[in-house]
Motif scaffolding. Sequence first.
Motif, short mmCIF file in Angstrom:
data_model
loop_
_atom_site.label_atom_id
_atom_site.label_comp_id
_atom_site.label_asym_id
_atom_site.label_seq_id
_atom_site.Cartn_x
_atom_site.Cartn_y
_atom_site.Cartn_z
N GLY A 130 -2.37 2.23 -5.49
CA GLY A 130 -0.97 2.37 -5.91
C GLY A 130 -0.82 2.67 -7.39
O GLY A 130 -1.76 3.17 -8.04
N CYS A 131 0.34 2.35 -7.93
CA CYS A 131 0.64 2.67 -9.32
C CYS A 131 -0.26 1.88 -10.27
O CYS A 131 -0.34 0.66 -10.18
CB CYS A 131 2.11 2.34 -9.61
N GLU A 132 -0.93 2.60 -11.17
CA GLU A 132 -1.85 1.93 -12.09
C GLU A 132 -1.17 1.57 -13.42
O GLU A 132 -1.83 1.06 -14.33
CB GLU A 132 -3.07 2.84 -12.34
N VAL A 133 0.11 1.88 -13.51
CA VAL A 133 0.83 1.56 -14.75
C VAL A 133 2.12 0.81 -14.39
O VAL A 133 3.15 0.97 -15.04
CB VAL A 133 1.15 2.84 -15.55
N TYR A 134 2.03 -0.01 -13.37
CA TYR A 134 3.23 -0.61 -12.79
C TYR A 134 4.13 -1.28 -13.83
O TYR A 134 5.35 -1.10 -13.81
CB TYR A 134 2.82 -1.63 -11.71
N GLU A 135 3.54 -2.02 -14.75
CA GLU A 135 4.36 -2.74 -15.75
C GLU A 135 5.07 -1.78 -16.70
O GLU A 135 6.07 -2.15 -17.31
CB GLU A 135 3.48 -3.70 -16.58
N GLU A 136 4.54 -0.58 -16.83
CA GLU A 136 5.13 0.39 -17.77
C GLU A 136 5.67 1.62 -17.05
O GLU A 136 5.90 2.65 -17.67
CB GLU A 136 4.08 0.83 -18.81
N ARG A 137 5.87 1.51 -15.74
CA ARG A 137 6.33 2.70 -15.00
C ARG A 137 7.70 3.13 -15.51
O ARG A 137 8.51 2.30 -15.94
CB ARG A 137 6.33 2.42 -13.49
N ASN A 150 0.81 14.96 -6.93
CA ASN A 150 0.78 13.51 -7.16
C ASN A 150 1.16 13.18 -8.59
O ASN A 150 1.12 14.04 -9.46
CB ASN A 150 -0.66 13.00 -6.95
N CYS A 151 1.42 11.92 -8.82
CA CYS A 151 1.58 11.41 -10.18
C CYS A 151 0.19 11.09 -10.71
O CYS A 151 -0.64 10.55 -9.97
CB CYS A 151 2.45 10.16 -10.17
N VAL A 152 -0.04 11.39 -11.97
CA VAL A 152 -1.36 11.19 -12.56
C VAL A 152 -1.74 9.69 -12.62
O VAL A 152 -2.91 9.36 -12.74
CB VAL A 152 -1.42 11.87 -13.95
N HIS A 153 -0.76 8.82 -12.52
CA HIS A 153 -1.03 7.38 -12.59
C HIS A 153 -1.13 6.70 -11.23
O HIS A 153 -1.19 5.48 -11.14
CB HIS A 153 0.03 6.68 -13.44
N LEU A 154 -1.13 7.52 -10.18
CA LEU A 154 -1.27 6.94 -8.85
C LEU A 154 -2.76 6.80 -8.53
O LEU A 154 -3.50 7.78 -8.54
CB LEU A 154 -0.58 7.85 -7.82
N GLY A 155 -3.19 5.58 -8.29
CA GLY A 155 -4.59 5.32 -7.97
C GLY A 155 -4.73 4.95 -6.51
O GLY A 155 -3.74 4.91 -5.77
N PRO A 156 -5.95 4.64 -6.07
CA PRO A 156 -6.19 4.30 -4.66
C PRO A 156 -5.40 3.07 -4.21
O PRO A 156 -5.09 2.91 -3.03
CB PRO A 156 -7.70 4.05 -4.58
N GLY A 201 0.79 -1.23 0.00
CA GLY A 201 0.00 0.00 0.00
C GLY A 201 0.82 1.28 0.00
O GLY A 201 0.27 2.37 -0.12
N CYS A 202 2.14 1.15 0.15
CA CYS A 202 2.96 2.36 0.22
C CYS A 202 3.13 2.99 -1.17
O CYS A 202 3.25 2.28 -2.16
CB CYS A 202 4.35 2.01 0.79
N HIS A 203 3.10 4.32 -1.21
CA HIS A 203 3.45 5.01 -2.45
C HIS A 203 4.17 6.31 -2.09
O HIS A 203 4.02 7.33 -2.74
CB HIS A 203 2.21 5.27 -3.33
N ASP A 204 4.93 6.24 -0.98
CA ASP A 204 5.61 7.43 -0.47
C ASP A 204 6.56 8.07 -1.49
O ASP A 204 6.82 9.26 -1.41
CB ASP A 204 6.43 7.08 0.78
N CYS A 205 7.11 7.27 -2.40
CA CYS A 205 8.09 7.85 -3.33
C CYS A 205 7.43 8.30 -4.63
O CYS A 205 8.13 8.74 -5.54
CB CYS A 205 9.24 6.88 -3.59
N CYS A 206 6.12 8.17 -4.74
CA CYS A 206 5.45 8.62 -5.97
C CYS A 206 5.16 10.11 -5.89
O CYS A 206 4.86 10.64 -4.83
CB CYS A 206 4.14 7.85 -6.17
N GLY A 207 5.26 10.75 -7.00
CA GLY A 207 4.98 12.18 -7.11
C GLY A 207 5.15 12.55 -8.57
O GLY A 207 5.31 11.65 -9.40
#
Length: 117
Positions: free
Chosen positions: A65-72, A57-63, A23-29
Motif C-alpha cells: 500500500g501507500c508508503e508515505v501514508y503519514e504524508e500523503r 500507478n503512484c510512485v509511492h504505492l508499494g506492495p 490491502g486495497c489501493h483501488d483509488c491510488c494512481g
Amino acid sequence: MKNNSEIVDRLRDRIPTFKCTPGCHDCCGPVTTSSEEMSRLPVKTIAEHEAALDQYNCVHLGPNGCEVYEERPLICRVFGTTPNMPCPNGCRPEDMIDSKVEQQVHYYIKNTRQVLV
Ligand code: SF4
Ligand code: SF4
C-alpha cells in the motif's frame, strides 16, 4: 496570514480518517500535489517515476500500500470522505468531511501550483 505549511497542517487535521479494506489501493494512481506537500515526500528518481507512470500507478504505492501514508497528499486524504469522491468499496468515516473544509481543500489545490507526485 497563514503560510502554506500551516494551511496544509490545518486542513489535514480537519479531514476525517477511516479504515480501508485491508490491502486495497483501488483509488491510488497518479496524483498531483502542492510544492509544500511535495517537500514532505521522499524524492524518487526519474526512472522510478517513469516506471510508476507506465503502470498508471503512484510512485509511492508499494506492495503493502501507500508508503508515505503519514504524508500523503490532501487529495488522497479527501478521497472516500465525501459523496463527491466515494470509496468504491463503501468505506467511509463515521462523519463525512465538513463541506466547508472540503471547499477549503479544493480552494487550496486550485490556488497552489500542482506537481505530479
Ligand atoms: S478509500 Fe476505498 S478504494 Fe481507496 S484504498 Fe480505501 S478502501 Fe480502497
Ligand atoms: S500518495 Fe499514497 S495514498 Fe496517495 S495515491 Fe500515492 S500511494 Fe495512494
